[in-house]
Write a protein that holds these residues in place. Sequence first.
Motif, PDB file in Angstrom:
ATOM      1  N   GLU A 244       0.856  -1.185   0.000  1.00 32.32           N
ATOM      2  CA  GLU A 244       0.000   0.000   0.000  1.00 32.32           C
ATOM      3  C   GLU A 244       0.894   1.237   0.000  1.00 32.32           C
ATOM      4  N   ILE A 245       0.660   2.153  -0.943  1.00 35.52           N
ATOM      5  CA  ILE A 245       1.396   3.415  -0.998  1.00 35.52           C
ATOM      6  C   ILE A 245       0.400   4.533  -0.741  1.00 35.52           C
ATOM      7  N   ASN A 246       0.623   5.319   0.325  1.00 37.25           N
ATOM      8  CA  ASN A 246      -0.329   6.369   0.674  1.00 37.25           C
ATOM      9  C   ASN A 246       0.075   7.710   0.076  1.00 37.25           C
ATOM     10  N   VAL A 247      -0.697   8.748   0.383  1.00 31.57           N
ATOM     11  CA  VAL A 247      -0.490  10.051  -0.223  1.00 31.57           C
ATOM     12  C   VAL A 247       0.853  10.659   0.184  1.00 31.57           C
ATOM     13  N   MET A 248       1.400  10.238   1.331  1.00 29.50           N
ATOM     14  CA  MET A 248       2.710  10.705   1.777  1.00 29.50           C
ATOM     15  C   MET A 248       3.832   9.852   1.212  1.00 29.50           C
ATOM     16  N   LYS A 249       3.483   8.921   0.302  1.00 35.05           N
ATOM     17  CA  LYS A 249       4.431   8.030  -0.381  1.00 35.05           C
ATOM     18  C   LYS A 249       5.063   7.013   0.553  1.00 35.05           C
ATOM     19  N   SER A 250       4.428   6.770   1.716  1.00 33.54           N
ATOM     20  CA  SER A 250       4.903   5.721   2.615  1.00 33.54           C
ATOM     21  C   SER A 250       4.403   4.370   2.116  1.00 33.54           C
ATOM     22  N   VAL A 251       5.227   3.340   2.255  1.00 34.07           N
ATOM     23  CA  VAL A 251       4.897   2.001   1.761  1.00 34.07           C
ATOM     24  C   VAL A 251       4.671   1.064   2.945  1.00 34.07           C
ATOM     25  N   THR A 252       3.540   0.337   2.905  1.00 34.12           N
ATOM     26  CA  THR A 252       3.198  -0.612   3.956  1.00 34.12           C
ATOM     27  C   THR A 252       2.863  -1.961   3.321  1.00 34.12           C
ATOM     28  N   ASN A 253       3.367  -3.034   3.907  1.00 34.27           N
ATOM     29  CA  ASN A 253       3.013  -4.385   3.465  1.00 34.27           C
ATOM     30  C   ASN A 253       1.785  -4.857   4.241  1.00 34.27           C
ATOM     31  N   LEU A 254       0.742  -5.291   3.514  1.00 28.02           N
ATOM     32  CA  LEU A 254      -0.529  -5.668   4.128  1.00 28.02           C
ATOM     33  C   LEU A 254      -0.798  -7.165   4.085  1.00 28.02           C
ATOM     34  N   ASN A 255       0.023  -7.915   3.372  1.00 27.31           N
ATOM     35  CA  ASN A 255      -0.277  -9.339   3.202  1.00 27.31           C
ATOM     36  C   ASN A 255       0.102 -10.137   4.441  1.00 27.31           C
ATOM     37  N   LYS A 256      -0.575 -11.267   4.590  1.00 31.36           N
ATOM     38  CA  LYS A 256      -0.212 -12.213   5.635  1.00 31.36           C
ATOM     39  C   LYS A 256       0.924 -13.108   5.145  1.00 31.36           C
ATOM     40  N   SER A 257       1.608 -13.740   6.070  1.00 34.27           N
ATOM     41  CA  SER A 257       2.686 -14.652   5.697  1.00 34.27           C
ATOM     42  C   SER A 257       2.117 -15.838   4.916  1.00 34.27           C
ATOM     43  N   GLY A 258       2.704 -16.118   3.767  1.00 30.77           N
ATOM     44  CA  GLY A 258       2.273 -17.238   2.949  1.00 30.77           C
ATOM     45  C   GLY A 258       0.985 -17.000   2.188  1.00 30.77           C
ATOM     46  N   GLU A 259       0.518 -15.763   2.135  1.00 33.56           N
ATOM     47  CA  GLU A 259      -0.752 -15.463   1.473  1.00 33.56           C
ATOM     48  C   GLU A 259      -0.560 -15.285  -0.035  1.00 33.56           C
ATOM     49  N   THR A 260      -1.485 -15.836  -0.818  1.00 33.08           N
ATOM     50  CA  THR A 260      -1.524 -15.632  -2.271  1.00 33.08           C
ATOM     51  C   THR A 260      -2.767 -14.825  -2.594  1.00 33.08           C
ATOM     52  N   ILE A 261      -2.593 -13.787  -3.422  1.00 29.45           N
ATOM     53  CA  ILE A 261      -3.710 -12.918  -3.795  1.00 29.45           C
ATOM     54  C   ILE A 261      -3.929 -13.064  -5.290  1.00 29.45           C
ATOM     55  N   TYR A 262      -5.117 -13.516  -5.682  1.00 24.60           N
ATOM     56  CA  TYR A 262      -5.409 -13.806  -7.077  1.00 24.60           C
ATOM     57  C   TYR A 262      -5.999 -12.610  -7.825  1.00 24.60           C
ATOM     58  N   ASN A 263      -6.720 -11.767  -7.136  1.00 24.65           N
ATOM     59  CA  ASN A 263      -7.346 -10.613  -7.776  1.00 24.65           C
ATOM     60  C   ASN A 263      -7.691  -9.607  -6.696  1.00 24.65           C
ATOM     61  N   MET A 264      -7.864  -8.338  -7.090  1.00 21.78           N
ATOM     62  CA  MET A 264      -8.275  -7.331  -6.129  1.00 21.78           C
ATOM     63  C   MET A 264      -9.011  -6.200  -6.836  1.00 21.78           C
ATOM     64  N   ALA A 265      -9.833  -5.494  -6.058  1.00 22.21           N
ATOM     65  CA  ALA A 265     -10.594  -4.347  -6.550  1.00 22.21           C
ATOM     66  C   ALA A 265     -10.746  -3.376  -5.392  1.00 22.21           C
ATOM     67  N   VAL A 266     -10.930  -2.095  -5.722  1.00 25.96           N
ATOM     68  CA  VAL A 266     -11.012  -1.079  -4.674  1.00 25.96           C
ATOM     69  C   VAL A 266     -12.311  -0.301  -4.820  1.00 25.96           C
ATOM     70  N   SER A 267     -12.917   0.040  -3.691  1.00 25.23           N
ATOM     71  CA  SER A 267     -14.167   0.788  -3.686  1.00 25.23           C
ATOM     72  C   SER A 267     -13.970   2.179  -4.266  1.00 25.23           C
ATOM     73  N   ASP A 268     -14.866   2.577  -5.185  1.00 20.50           N
ATOM     74  CA  ASP A 268     -14.791   3.913  -5.769  1.00 20.50           C
ATOM     75  C   ASP A 268     -15.449   4.957  -4.882  1.00 20.50           C
TER      76      ASP A 268
END
Length: 418
Positions: A244-268
């Motif tokens: 995740e990259i926020n407006v201040m350009k800080s980077v955060t990892n949000l995934n769990k250990s060993g997690e696979t993400i197949y698709n994603m979408a964000v609320s408009d």
Amino acid sequence: MKKKLRILLVWTLTSLLLQFGGYSLLNNQVRKVINPVVSSEPITLQATIPGSALNNIQISYNKDYLAYSENGTLKVFNLKNEKVVFEKKSPSENNRTLGVITYQWLPDRNTLLYFYAKKNPNSVTYVTVTPSKTSLQTSIQTPTPVKQKTEDPNQKKVEEVPKVVPKEVPVRPQIEKRYGNPQITELYSLELPNSDETTAPDDCFEKTIDNFPSGGQIKDLVISTPTNLIYLTVKDGSTELLMEINVMKSVTNLNKSGETIYNMAVSDRYGTLFIDSKVGATRQVVALEGTKRQIISKNTNDRILGIKAGTVYIGEVENNKLLKVKTTTDLAKLTNNPSLKTEWEGSIPFDNNVRMLIGAKGQIIVCNHQTVYIVTSGKLAEVQLHGDENYVSDDGAELIKLSNEGNSTLIELQPLKP
């Protein structure tokens, strides 16, 4: 006196009304700039692009520009003036992991975000390190004054024991080798003027992503305009990251250990991130609000399809077939296991090669190389495709058809209708 008070009251009310009208007009103009309204009505257009073998075609939100990749170079083409207005080449002709690794138009303006990777010339550095001071314990004999007295011949003689005195030993500085990330990954925003202007695009450096793995591939990228957050999934060998990259350009990892993400979408509307998550043998549709997670569906066959205008679309997929489309309301505060309403049932091919999106009018669009499948108000329609390559605009209004013509490519925009 009463007459003067009436005149003062009239002028005061008139002034307040004028101020209110001025503020309302200014507020409306600011709203138009921040959240411009773009018509989703289809347009018809033809243009010839110099070059062939174009990949990853993406059209801008107002359909004035086309972004594509050609032989490892990112290019932006002005559809109205029929000319290339921007190029970003790879720093290496042999290493395909370098150069522009992904790009995405913002959904509400003529701005293209892209990630650019290059070799780090200083991945190995040498640092001078001074070790902490050490002391060497040495035996030093120091004389002890002895009182003059008569020596007793029968008394045993006591020998003097040397005192141990620490002696400081000088230390020498040492050179240590430090290893950093061999790849520099940068985020840029490319702002383009109106298509009828001659102003050059503004290619703006935003941030270096320090923890981006060398050689990592961006699988998916979504942008939340309400919260100005950028989400991307990065594949690095057997490891997968959700950044995740926020407006201040800080980077955060949000995934769990060993997690696979197949698709994603964000609320408009609220910027909530929805993902198809698999941890071990458990596969679920999950919503993320920062680090807080809510389970939307525990059905292992459910997939997040997209979100549009307050509705979350979830598809039930089995044996590479989309069998059902379900919806739930996109809320500011979500709870676990919300009720899902079935909107459509049938069968649509749905393997890893299909492209899918939710159109501006809530239509579910699934596209493969031969056919576009469109589900609208619970009814399925099909459009047969022609040409060498076909895409659909993000609002679902246009079919973008590409046809090779020697060393050039003919692009045609036409309404997407069954």
